[in-house]
Design a protein around this motif. Structure first.
Motif, PDB file in Angstrom:
ATOM      1  N   HIS A  65      -2.326   4.541  -1.816  1.00 10.27           N
ATOM      2  CA  HIS A  65      -1.106   3.753  -1.708  1.00 10.27           C
ATOM      3  C   HIS A  65      -0.130   4.516  -0.821  1.00 10.27           C
ATOM      4  CE1 HIS A  65       2.748   1.954  -2.989  1.00 10.27           C
ATOM      5  NE2 HIS A  65       2.037   0.898  -3.305  1.00 10.27           N
ATOM      6  N   PRO A  66       0.663   3.829   0.003  1.00 11.73           N
ATOM      7  CA  PRO A  66       1.585   4.539   0.903  1.00 11.73           C
ATOM      8  C   PRO A  66       2.635   5.373   0.199  1.00 11.73           C
ATOM      9  CG  PRO A  66       1.970   2.154   0.937  1.00 11.73           C
ATOM     10  CD  PRO A  66       0.684   2.381   0.233  1.00 11.73           C
ATOM     11  N   ASN A  67       2.888   5.128  -1.093  1.00  8.87           N
ATOM     12  CA  ASN A  67       3.886   5.908  -1.825  1.00  8.87           C
ATOM     13  C   ASN A  67       3.253   6.865  -2.828  1.00  8.87           C
ATOM     14  OD1 ASN A  67       5.619   2.925  -1.591  1.00  8.87           O
ATOM     15  ND2 ASN A  67       6.421   4.786  -0.678  1.00  8.87           N
ATOM     16  N   ILE A  68       1.983   7.228  -2.605  1.00  9.24           N
ATOM     17  CA  ILE A  68       1.283   8.198  -3.445  1.00  9.24           C
ATOM     18  C   ILE A  68       0.600   9.214  -2.544  1.00  9.24           C
ATOM     19  CG2 ILE A  68      -0.568   8.541  -5.142  1.00  9.24           C
ATOM     20  CD1 ILE A  68      -0.036   5.705  -6.140  1.00  9.24           C
ATOM     21  N   VAL A  69       0.781  10.494  -2.834  1.00 10.50           N
ATOM     22  CA  VAL A  69       0.147  11.546  -2.050  1.00 10.50           C
ATOM     23  C   VAL A  69      -1.364  11.424  -2.178  1.00 10.50           C
ATOM     24  CG1 VAL A  69      -0.165  14.044  -1.798  1.00 10.50           C
ATOM     25  CG2 VAL A  69       2.099  13.115  -2.279  1.00 10.50           C
ATOM     26  N   ARG A  70      -2.051  11.504  -1.055  1.00  5.26           N
ATOM     27  CA  ARG A  70      -3.499  11.281  -1.052  1.00  5.26           C
ATOM     28  C   ARG A  70      -4.264  12.605  -1.104  1.00  5.26           C
ATOM     29  NH1 ARG A  70      -6.799   7.258   3.034  1.00  5.26           N
ATOM     30  NH2 ARG A  70      -8.839   7.463   2.015  1.00  5.26           N
ATOM     31  N   LEU A  71      -5.280  12.645  -1.945  1.00  5.40           N
ATOM     32  CA  LEU A  71      -6.187  13.789  -2.026  1.00  5.40           C
ATOM     33  C   LEU A  71      -7.292  13.586  -1.004  1.00  5.40           C
ATOM     34  CD1 LEU A  71      -7.110  16.381  -3.556  1.00  5.40           C
ATOM     35  CD2 LEU A  71      -8.377  14.874  -5.086  1.00  5.40           C
ATOM     36  N   LEU A  72      -7.487  14.578  -0.116  1.00  5.63           N
ATOM     37  CA  LEU A  72      -8.437  14.448   0.980  1.00  5.63           C
ATOM     38  C   LEU A  72      -9.776  15.109   0.689  1.00  5.63           C
ATOM     39  CD1 LEU A  72      -5.953  15.277   3.884  1.00  5.63           C
ATOM     40  CD2 LEU A  72      -6.595  13.018   3.029  1.00  5.63           C
ATOM     41  N   GLU A  73      -9.728  16.250  -0.021  1.00  2.00           N
ATOM     42  CA  GLU A  73     -10.957  17.025  -0.210  1.00  2.00           C
ATOM     43  C   GLU A  73     -10.758  17.990  -1.371  1.00  2.00           C
ATOM     44  OE1 GLU A  73     -14.134  19.515   2.576  1.00  2.00           O
ATOM     45  OE2 GLU A  73     -12.075  19.245   3.271  1.00  2.00           O
ATOM     46  N   ILE A  84       8.881   2.458  -8.059  1.00  2.00           N
ATOM     47  CA  ILE A  84       8.339   1.370  -8.887  1.00  2.00           C
ATOM     48  C   ILE A  84       7.101   0.769  -8.246  1.00  2.00           C
ATOM     49  CG2 ILE A  84       8.801  -0.944  -9.789  1.00  2.00           C
ATOM     50  CD1 ILE A  84      10.040   1.386 -11.380  1.00  2.00           C
ATOM     51  N   PHE A  85       7.089   0.621  -6.916  1.00  2.00           N
ATOM     52  CA  PHE A  85       5.891   0.108  -6.251  1.00  2.00           C
ATOM     53  C   PHE A  85       4.693   1.012  -6.536  1.00  2.00           C
ATOM     54  CE2 PHE A  85       8.580  -1.956  -2.642  1.00  2.00           C
ATOM     55  CZ  PHE A  85       9.022  -2.907  -3.541  1.00  2.00           C
ATOM     56  N   ALA A  86       4.903   2.339  -6.453  1.00  2.00           N
ATOM     57  CA  ALA A  86       3.821   3.290  -6.704  1.00  2.00           C
ATOM     58  C   ALA A  86       3.376   3.254  -8.162  1.00  2.00           C
ATOM     59  CB  ALA A  86       4.255   4.698  -6.313  1.00  2.00           C
ATOM     60  N   VAL A  87       4.332   3.247  -9.083  1.00  2.00           N
ATOM     61  CA  VAL A  87       4.007   3.245 -10.511  1.00  2.00           C
ATOM     62  C   VAL A  87       3.294   1.954 -10.891  1.00  2.00           C
ATOM     63  CG1 VAL A  87       5.020   3.190 -12.832  1.00  2.00           C
ATOM     64  CG2 VAL A  87       5.835   4.853 -11.152  1.00  2.00           C
ATOM     65  N   ALA A  88       3.756   0.822 -10.364  1.00  2.00           N
ATOM     66  CA  ALA A  88       3.088  -0.451 -10.655  1.00  2.00           C
ATOM     67  C   ALA A  88       1.654  -0.435 -10.159  1.00  2.00           C
ATOM     68  CB  ALA A  88       3.861  -1.598 -10.007  1.00  2.00           C
ATOM     69  N   PHE A  89       1.425   0.160  -8.999  1.00  3.86           N
ATOM     70  CA  PHE A  89       0.070   0.244  -8.469  1.00  3.86           C
ATOM     71  C   PHE A  89      -0.803   1.121  -9.366  1.00  3.86           C
ATOM     72  CE2 PHE A  89      -3.246   2.011  -5.700  1.00  3.86           C
ATOM     73  CZ  PHE A  89      -3.768   0.850  -5.177  1.00  3.86           C
ATOM     74  N   CYS A  90      -0.255   2.265  -9.813  1.00  2.77           N
ATOM     75  CA  CYS A  90      -0.996   3.140 -10.733  1.00  2.77           C
ATOM     76  C   CYS A  90      -1.392   2.388 -11.997  1.00  2.77           C
ATOM     77  CB  CYS A  90      -0.148   4.358 -11.107  1.00  2.77           C
ATOM     78  SG  CYS A  90       0.113   5.550  -9.787  1.00  2.77           S
ATOM     79  N   HIS A  91      -0.435   1.688 -12.591  1.00  2.00           N
ATOM     80  CA  HIS A  91      -0.711   0.980 -13.836  1.00  2.00           C
ATOM     81  C   HIS A  91      -1.750  -0.121 -13.626  1.00  2.00           C
ATOM     82  CE1 HIS A  91       3.446   2.234 -15.674  1.00  2.00           C
ATOM     83  NE2 HIS A  91       2.648   3.254 -15.411  1.00  2.00           N
ATOM     84  N   ALA A  92      -1.672  -0.797 -12.496  1.00  2.00           N
ATOM     85  CA  ALA A  92      -2.651  -1.835 -12.213  1.00  2.00           C
ATOM     86  C   ALA A  92      -4.051  -1.255 -12.043  1.00  2.00           C
ATOM     87  CB  ALA A  92      -2.248  -2.604 -10.946  1.00  2.00           C
ATOM     88  N   ARG A  93      -4.132   0.018 -11.663  1.00  2.00           N
ATOM     89  CA  ARG A  93      -5.428   0.689 -11.526  1.00  2.00           C
ATOM     90  C   ARG A  93      -5.824   1.443 -12.780  1.00  2.00           C
ATOM     91  NH1 ARG A  93      -8.930  -0.837  -8.654  1.00  2.00           N
ATOM     92  NH2 ARG A  93      -9.802   1.200  -8.151  1.00  2.00           N
ATOM     93  N   GLY A  94      -5.055   1.268 -13.865  1.00  2.00           N
ATOM     94  CA  GLY A  94      -5.402   1.920 -15.126  1.00  2.00           C
ATOM     95  C   GLY A  94      -5.057   3.393 -15.173  1.00  2.00           C
ATOM     96  N   VAL A  95      -4.043   3.815 -14.404  1.00  2.00           N
ATOM     97  CA  VAL A  95      -3.621   5.221 -14.359  1.00  2.00           C
ATOM     98  C   VAL A  95      -2.170   5.320 -14.808  1.00  2.00           C
ATOM     99  CG1 VAL A  95      -3.212   7.224 -12.868  1.00  2.00           C
ATOM    100  CG2 VAL A  95      -5.238   5.796 -12.508  1.00  2.00           C
ATOM    101  N   PHE A  96      -1.872   6.295 -15.659  1.00  2.00           N
ATOM    102  CA  PHE A  96      -0.517   6.516 -16.170  1.00  2.00           C
ATOM    103  C   PHE A  96      -0.145   7.970 -15.896  1.00  2.00           C
ATOM    104  CE2 PHE A  96      -2.919   3.445 -18.638  1.00  2.00           C
ATOM    105  CZ  PHE A  96      -2.146   2.301 -18.455  1.00  2.00           C
TER     106      PHE A  96
END
Length: 444
Positions: A77-85, A127-139
């Motif tokens: 998600h654009p508002n979540i830091v991405r893990l690359l490796e 809120i956009f990031a948190v909503a995306f996390c919750h929709a993916r089953g992550v808290f």
């Protein structure tokens, strides 16, 4: 300058795994340090979180570190830091992550409160990031300004999922029960120790963050920890005079001590204070937000389905396999899984596992895991105990990686598991000869 246009590393630079040039220290935590680094072949900037295995083991956070890998793989998600490796050495684990240049939101708030419009913009992205996390089953369960980063365009990115939880951890009562979080941001129901909903505690933390952005200080604060917890449990806070009535109303719904009546993501999206910034920027943005969340989830799921025909790389193996054993990352005295490369499709390898098991008088239950790129087999003894677990992952159309994990229990102890695993490995490699009757029942 190399012909590729990428500058070579300095002679004194520390090079990690032959491809990352380590730079300045960005931050220090209880178990980890974060450094700026450069990917030498491509010249990209990254952040590398170096986690001490010894400290993680002593603190009992091995499971949290494993879960963080799995969780961050779910979240694009654009508002979540991405893990690359993910990499590992004898003493450390290395998370290679997207580099977020602007630093922590906390450093901006520590200089004083933000204008309401600016805090609203950050709150939208949170809120956009948190909503995306919750929709993916992550808290997340540890939302605070220190875990919110800003990129060079001033956009917010959520980081540090070390205390996060996934829906699969919810108990039969539908609640989480782990006591976690940062004291000033923790929800009152966590303090009650009667169980809590992951989404509701994240929303409470978002409310504390919103208060801090606009007030410049914490709503609940006391040098005495028990006094602080009493204030949180009772919801005792006071808004400063400069906070607008609409924002006061939203804060009262976010910081509602009753999780049953606390505002939901849906309620936040419909709140007048929250909507205002969205309407000024784009009249349709709010209406499209739910569709955007669903579309993002669908896109991720489509990508996963496309992975069915894609060869797996090392990071996919770490992050997609729910049974992936990282014990070797943490404890060099713990025997690692036996891993080797074999030829042939996944189905053929599992057939060979079944053949060897049958010859040894064992029961093999095998299955493909949703697509042809992965499969597994449980090898059981005569009394039903697990003797070994075999996982097979496709690396290319011609090659697979095979993992054979030792079982446990008294029945497994009666078997010469080392002999059996060696025979299985030889069979999978296609070089096994029929075992003699004497070895088929070899004892440990």
């Amino acid at each position: 300058m190399h012909s590729s246009g990428v500058a070579p590393p300095a002679a004194s630079a520390k090079i990690l795994f032959g491809k990352y040039e380590i730079g300045r220290l960005l931050g220090v935590g209880a178990f980890a340090k974060v450094y700026h680094a450069r990917h030498i072949p491509l010249g990209h900037n990254v952040a590398i979180k170096i986690i001490s295995k010894a400290k993680v083991i002593r603190s009992g956070l091995v499971v949290n570190t494993k879960r963080e890998i799995v969780v961050m793989r779910r979240l694009r998600h654009p508002n979540i830091v991405r893990l690359l490796e993910v990499l590992a050495s004898h003493s450390n684990i290395y998370f290679v992550m997207e580099y977020v240049k602007g630093g922590e939101l906390f450093s901006h708030v520590s200089r004083g409160r933000l204008p309401e419009d600016q805090s609203r913009r950050f709150f939208h992205q949170l809120i956009f990031a948190v909503a995306f996390c919750h929709a993916r089953g992550v808290f997340h369960r540890d939302l605070k300004p220190e875990n919110l980063l800003l990129d060079d365009s001033g956009n917010l990115k959520v980081s540090d999922f070390g205390l996060s939880a996934v829906a699969e951890q919810i108990r039969s009562d539908g609640l989480f029960h782990t006591l976690c979080g940062t004291p000033a941001y923790v929800a009152p129901e966590i303090l009650s120790r009667r169980g809590y909903e992951g989404a509701k505690v994240d929303i409470w933390s978002c409310g504390v963050i919103l208060f801090v952005l606009n007030a410049g200080y914490l709503p609940f604060n006391d040098p005495n920890l028990m006094a602080l917890y009493r204030k949180i449990y009772r919801g005792e806070y006071r808004c400063p005079r400069w906070i607008s009535p609409e924002l006061r109303q939203l804060l009262s719904r976010l910081l509602d001590t009753n999780p049953g009546t606390r505002i939901t993501i849906e309620g936040i999206l419909n709140d007048p204070w929250f909507r205002r910034g969205l309407e000024e920027g784009n009249m349709l943005k709010l209406m499209r937000f739910r569709e955007d969340i669903e579309e993002r989830i669908s896109r991720v799921e489509r990508e996963n389905e496309e992975d069915d025909d894609r060869d797996l790389n090392a990071f996919d193996i770490i992050s997609l396999n729910p049974r992936f054993n990282l014990s070797g990352f943490f404890n060099p005295t713990v025997e690692a899984l036996q891993r080797f490369i074999s030829a042939g499709p996944v189905e053929a390898v599992l057939e060979r596992v079944e053949t060897v098991g049958r010859e040894e008088g064992l029961v093999v239950r095998r299955r493909l895991r949703g697509f042809k790129g992965r499969g597994s087999a449980a090898v059981q003894g005569r009394m039903g105990a697990l003797i070994a677990w075999v996982d097979v992952f496709r690396l290319s159309p011609e090659l697979v990686m095979v993992e054979v994990e030792r079982g446990g229990g008294m029945e497994a102890a009666k078997w010469n598991v080392e002999f059996w695993r060696g025979r299985l490995a030889a069979a999978i490699r296609g070089s096994v000869r029929p075992a003699s009757r004497r070895h088929r029942s070899a004892r440990g």
